[in-house]
Enzyme design. Structure first.
Site, PDB file in Angstrom:
ATOM      1  N   LYS A   8      46.088  34.666  14.839  1.00  0.00           N
ATOM      2  CA  LYS A   8      44.726  35.095  14.467  1.00  0.00           C
ATOM      3  C   LYS A   8      44.013  35.725  15.656  1.00  0.00           C
ATOM      4  CE  LYS A   8      43.428  30.999  13.154  1.00  0.00           C
ATOM      5  NZ  LYS A   8      44.710  30.305  13.323  1.00  0.00           N
ATOM      6  N   ASP A  39      35.866  34.736  16.272  1.00  0.00           N
ATOM      7  CA  ASP A  39      37.048  33.860  16.286  1.00  0.00           C
ATOM      8  C   ASP A  39      36.607  32.425  15.963  1.00  0.00           C
ATOM      9  OD1 ASP A  39      39.642  33.043  16.560  1.00  0.00           O
ATOM     10  OD2 ASP A  39      39.815  33.428  18.707  1.00  0.00           O
ATOM     11  N   ARG A  65      49.164  22.572  19.479  1.00  0.00           N
ATOM     12  CA  ARG A  65      49.071  23.219  20.796  1.00  0.00           C
ATOM     13  C   ARG A  65      50.442  23.330  21.436  1.00  0.00           C
ATOM     14  NH1 ARG A  65      45.606  25.905  19.530  1.00  0.00           N
ATOM     15  NH2 ARG A  65      45.917  24.866  17.560  1.00  0.00           N
TER      16      ARG A  65
HETATM   17  N1  ATP Z   1      53.786  39.111  15.781  1.00  0.00           N
HETATM   18  C1  ATP Z   1      53.966  38.325  16.829  1.00  0.00           C
HETATM   19  N2  ATP Z   1      55.104  38.364  17.535  1.00  0.00           N
HETATM   20  C2  ATP Z   1      55.298  37.563  18.599  1.00  0.00           C
HETATM   21  N3  ATP Z   1      54.412  36.657  19.046  1.00  0.00           N
HETATM   22  C3  ATP Z   1      53.245  36.560  18.390  1.00  0.00           C
HETATM   23  C4  ATP Z   1      52.959  37.363  17.257  1.00  0.00           C
HETATM   24  N4  ATP Z   1      51.723  37.031  16.821  1.00  0.00           N
HETATM   25  C5  ATP Z   1      51.269  36.055  17.651  1.00  0.00           C
HETATM   26  N5  ATP Z   1      52.167  35.760  18.601  1.00  0.00           N
HETATM   27  C6  ATP Z   1      52.055  34.725  19.650  1.00  0.00           C
HETATM   28  O1  ATP Z   1      51.924  33.476  19.010  1.00  0.00           O
HETATM   29  C7  ATP Z   1      51.060  32.608  19.740  1.00  0.00           C
HETATM   30  C8  ATP Z   1      49.902  32.175  18.872  1.00  0.00           C
HETATM   31  O2  ATP Z   1      49.025  33.255  18.614  1.00  0.00           O
HETATM   32  P1  ATP Z   1      47.450  33.081  18.563  1.00  0.00           P
HETATM   33  O3  ATP Z   1      46.996  32.273  19.700  1.00  0.00           O
HETATM   34  O4  ATP Z   1      46.850  34.416  18.343  1.00  0.00           O
HETATM   35  O5  ATP Z   1      47.369  32.204  17.220  1.00  0.00           O
HETATM   36  P2  ATP Z   1      46.086  31.632  16.501  1.00  0.00           P
HETATM   37  O6  ATP Z   1      46.319  31.813  15.044  1.00  0.00           O
HETATM   38  O7  ATP Z   1      44.863  32.214  17.071  1.00  0.00           O
HETATM   39  O8  ATP Z   1      46.206  30.076  16.847  1.00  0.00           O
HETATM   40  P3  ATP Z   1      45.047  28.969  16.843  1.00  0.00           P
HETATM   41  O9  ATP Z   1      44.789  28.659  15.399  1.00  0.00           O
HETATM   42  O10 ATP Z   1      45.659  27.803  17.536  1.00  0.00           O
HETATM   43  O11 ATP Z   1      43.869  29.551  17.537  1.00  0.00           O
HETATM   44  C9  ATP Z   1      50.609  33.399  20.948  1.00  0.00           C
HETATM   45  O12 ATP Z   1      51.441  33.074  22.038  1.00  0.00           O
HETATM   46  C10 ATP Z   1      50.811  34.834  20.501  1.00  0.00           C
HETATM   47  O13 ATP Z   1      50.985  35.678  21.603  1.00  0.00           O
HETATM   48 MG    MG Z   2      43.222  31.377  18.090  1.00  0.00          MG
END
Ligand code: ATP
Ligand code: MG
Length: 727
Positions: free
Chosen positions: A35, A220, A605
């Site tokens: 996200k 966010d 995490r």
């Molecule tokens: N398409 C992708 N290919 C490879 N890695 C990815 C991809 N999308 C996200 N990531 C990696 O996955 C991990 C999680 O992404 P991110 O932190 O954006 O998730 P999030 O949904 O915001 O999580 P949270 O809910 O914990 O905030 C990060 O290390 C990010 O770089």
């Molecule tokens: Mg996040």
């Protein structure tokens, strides 16, 4: 412009969100599904493909750290300076607007932010002046009442207390508190948002200016917005901005501070044409960690429901460790970190998470003992430390004599013979005559109500502040800071105290001078003066900047502050009933779901390895408790779990999953044990009956053992007197 590189490293769903036409959008997805990555790429997309100016973009993140990371990431992708883009926390952004439009917001230019500690002090004073019994009206209750009302956007005039005397009194406290804040030019955290919202409503031309400017708003962690934050965004967006919000209902963990998950639904209703994009692939965690977290959160009712899968291998099982006590737990954790380091891993890959800040001390000691560097993230922060707040108190008074919170803090620090009685006179005069404490003191001196020694002491204090003010007027900020630390007598006071703690305080004061030296005036705040800007910086950013990016250090933090972050190796410690879920949550049934979401946040995490630990007995908050493993541990299906050591004893209420084990598995502590008993051994006492030895200390006559008695809890006993029998 290279559009393809913007979409590189994104899956189809993520691309759909990043490259969507200008519109309102909700990205709803579980932890680790990208996200935050989508939000960052979307900003870059808006600039590079849609040719939008960074000036027209407003991005809201949950912490200053997240804001800095996002700015950096976007800069990397678009390769330009993003100076004109606004990105920050709700509080940071609202504060910036209040600074710019202080007059329209009815604030003095030198207004200052007070933190919750200052707020509590002010409230204590008010309760006293109203002769309200602080047992019947605990200051903390008044504080949460006021903050709660402000979070809902309510001023005293909007509240009908009905015929209830308690509610009426609280309302009255709110009124008086607000009046004294207004007189002293003080703004608490909730006030920042409330006032910024009122500014939108009361000054249409200002609102129009920002509505014109911010064509794109991105938020966010939307699941944790409260009513006033939602309203602030809603009004700002008006009918024409494009709003993208990302969030996860399963990670809503600030309900206790007024956050409303319903804001996700509200968004879909209030923002026309809003599309929902769901992301389902998790990129963060191994299969075991992900599946275990999914199963845990499935125990919550009323979820929006999400499927999350990963291409990653199952990886190692989740290790669950049953410790005898909190020291044993800390030793275990530090041992695993040591192993990780021996295998070439770095310390900053490891995070230790806990439910409440008080749990960190034992962990810190164990880390220090092993000589491992660590950093407390969001704990007692630099700018919250006593000596720093004292020094800043003087600087705040120099900046604004009418700052009541600062006056209270330093008027008698170092002690200068201003007694409680004198202070009471000043306070009640201030209250009766609607003056600030400074003004009241002046009047009392002029009218000779204060006389003799008391008058001299108060005059001495005021002269000191005025003298420092003139003396430092032309100094550079850091010289001024140094001068204030010396002239105020703070340095001498701590020097006289001696001892390690006092030494640390002096080091901190020195560090404050360094902080002032390296303080960079934010461009947008140039008009407000360096001192004023520095004081606001200290109040707002308290310690989030403590991260020394260059030191490799284990990361310690509460589960709440871990939101949005990720680490290869995660330890969740103190996972015991009464701690996590917390006792408060257990007492109020409806808080349990939020605790479970917090557990989900903690588990998700972890990227490669997750350890969960609990202790059978724990000294915390100054008492000793006999603990049971958290229900959350039992909600994780067995196939994902490896028990590192079985429990030594079961109480009847403990789950079947952690069966009893004989004394043969006794665990021996590292220092010599001369008690004749071993840890883990079953013993019998003539009065307390059966129990298990959990710890020992001392030798000879002084040898003591700690025993967890099944019916009487944990006790320390002198071996020579207790007549314990092995059984
Ligand atoms: N398409 C992708 N290919 C490879 N890695 C990815 C991809 N999308 C996200 N990531 C990696 O996955 C991990 C999680 O992404 P991110 O932190 O954006 O998730 P999030 O949904 O915001 O999580 P949270 O809910 O914990 O905030 C990060 O290390 C990010 O770089
Ligand atoms: Mg996040």
């Amino acid at each position: 412009m290279d559009v393809s590189s913007l979409l590189d490293g994104l899956n189809d769903k993520q691309r759909e969100a990043v490259g969507a036409p200008l519109s309102n959008m909700l990205v709803l997805a579980g932890a680790g599904s990208g996200k935050t990555r989508v939000l960052t790429h979307r900003i870059a997309w808006l600039m590079q493909v849609e040719q939008q100016s960074p000036y027209s973009i407003l991005a809201v993140t949950f912490t200053n750290k997240a804001a800095a990371e996002m700015r950096e990431r976007v800069e990397k992708v678009v390769g330009s300076n993003m100076g004109r883009m606004w990105i920050g926390t709700f509080h940071g952004l609202a504060h910036r607007i209040l600074r710019t439009h202080f007059q329209d917001a009815n604030l003095p230019q030198s207004f200052q932010i007070i933190d919750s500690d200052d707020q509590l002090r002010l409230l204590k004073r008010i309760l006293k002046s109203l002769n309200l019994d602080d047992k019947q009206y605990p200051p903390r209750q008044a504080q949460s009442y006021i903050n709660g009302k402000k979070d809902q956007g309510l001023r005293p005039k909007h509240i009908d207390a009905g015929g209830f005397p308690v509610e009426q009194n609280l309302l009255n406290i709110y009124k008086i508190y607000q009046e004294s804040c207004d007189r002293a030019g003080l703004v608490d955290f909730a006030e920042i948002l409330l006032r910024a919202h009122e500014l939108w409503l009361n000054k249409p031309h200002i609102l129009a200016h920002y509505q014109d400017r911010f064509r794109h708003i991105l938020v966010d962690e939307f699941q944790d917005t409260n009513a006033i934050q939602y309203a602030w965004i809603r009004v700002l967006a008006g009918n024409s901005a494009n709003v993208m919000i990302v969030g996860d209902d399963d990670q809503s963990i600030y309900g206790w501070r007024g956050a409303q998950i319903e804001n996700l639904h509200r968004f879909l209703k209030d923002f026309p044409g809003a599309e929902t994009v769901r992301l389902e692939q998790n990129y963060r965690s191994t299969g075991n960690i992900l599946k275990a977290s999914n199963d845990l959160i499935a125990n919550n009712p009323d979820r929006l429901g999400k499927k999350l899968w990963t291409e990653d291998k199952d990886g190692e099982p989740i290790s669950v460790y049953c410790a005898f006590n909190e020291m044993d737990e800390a030793k275990f954790i530090v041992g695993r970190i040591n192993d990780w380091q021996d295998k070439g891993g770095s310390l900053s890959d490891c995070a230790i998470l806990y439910r409440s800040n008080a749990q960190s001390r034992v962990l810190e000691e164990a880390l220090l003992h092993r000589g491992l560097a660590y950093r407390i993230y969001g704990g007692l922060r630099f700018f919250e430390r006593q000596e720093i707040k004292d020094a800043m108190g003087y600087m705040r008074l120099i900046n604004n004599k009418d700052d009541d919170a600062a006056f209270e803090r330093v008027v008698n620090t170092p002690t200068r013979g201003i007694g409680d009685r004198t202070l009471e006179i000043i306070r009640s005069t201030a209250r009766q005559q609607q003056l600030t404490l400074w003004q009241a003191s002046l009047r009392l001196l002029e009218e000779k109500v204060l006389a003799g020694r008391a008058a001299n002491a108060v005059r001495g204090f005021m002269d000191l502040v005025i003298h420092m003010r003139t003396d430092t007027a032309d100094m550079l900020l850091y010289r001024m800071t140094d001068s204030v630390i010396n002239q105020s007598g703070l340095r001498a006071m701590y020097e006289a105290e001696k001892g390690e703690k006092a030494q640390a305080r002096i080091e901190n004061l020195n560090e404050l001078v360094t902080a002032a030296k390296s303080f960079e005036m934010p461009e947008e705040l140039e008009d407000m003066g360096e001192l004023n800007a520095f004081l606001s910086h200290a109040a707002l950013e308290a310690g989030e900047g403590q991260a020394d990016a260059f030191t490799d250090a284990v990361q310690l933090m509460t589960l709440h502050s871990a939101k949005g972050l990720e680490f290869p190796m995660v330890f969740m410690s103190g996972v015991e009933e009464g701690i996590f879920p917390s006792k408060m949550a257990l007492d109020e049934g409806d808080r349990l779901d939020e605790e479970r979401r917090l557990c989900y946040v903690g588990m998700t995490r972890a990227m490669q390895k997750l350890y969960i630990s609990y202790a059978e007995s724990r000294r915390i908050y100054g008492r000793e408790d006999y603990a049971r493993p958290s229900r959350f541990i039992n909600e994780i299906p067995e196939q994902y779990v490896e028990q590192i050591r079985l429990r030594a004893q079961v109480s009847p209420s403990i789950s079947q999953r952690f069966p009893a084990r004989g004394a043969s598995t006794a665990f021996s502590q590292s220092s010599a044990n001369t008690t004749g008993f071993s840890v883990g051994q079953k013993v019998k006492h003539f009065k307390f009956a059966e129990g298990v030895v959990t710890n020992f200390e001392g030798t000879g006559e002084k040898a003591r053992v700690q025993v967890n008695f099944r019916d009487f809890g944990s006790k320390w006993l002198l071996v020579s007197l207790a007549k314990l029998e092995a059984c």
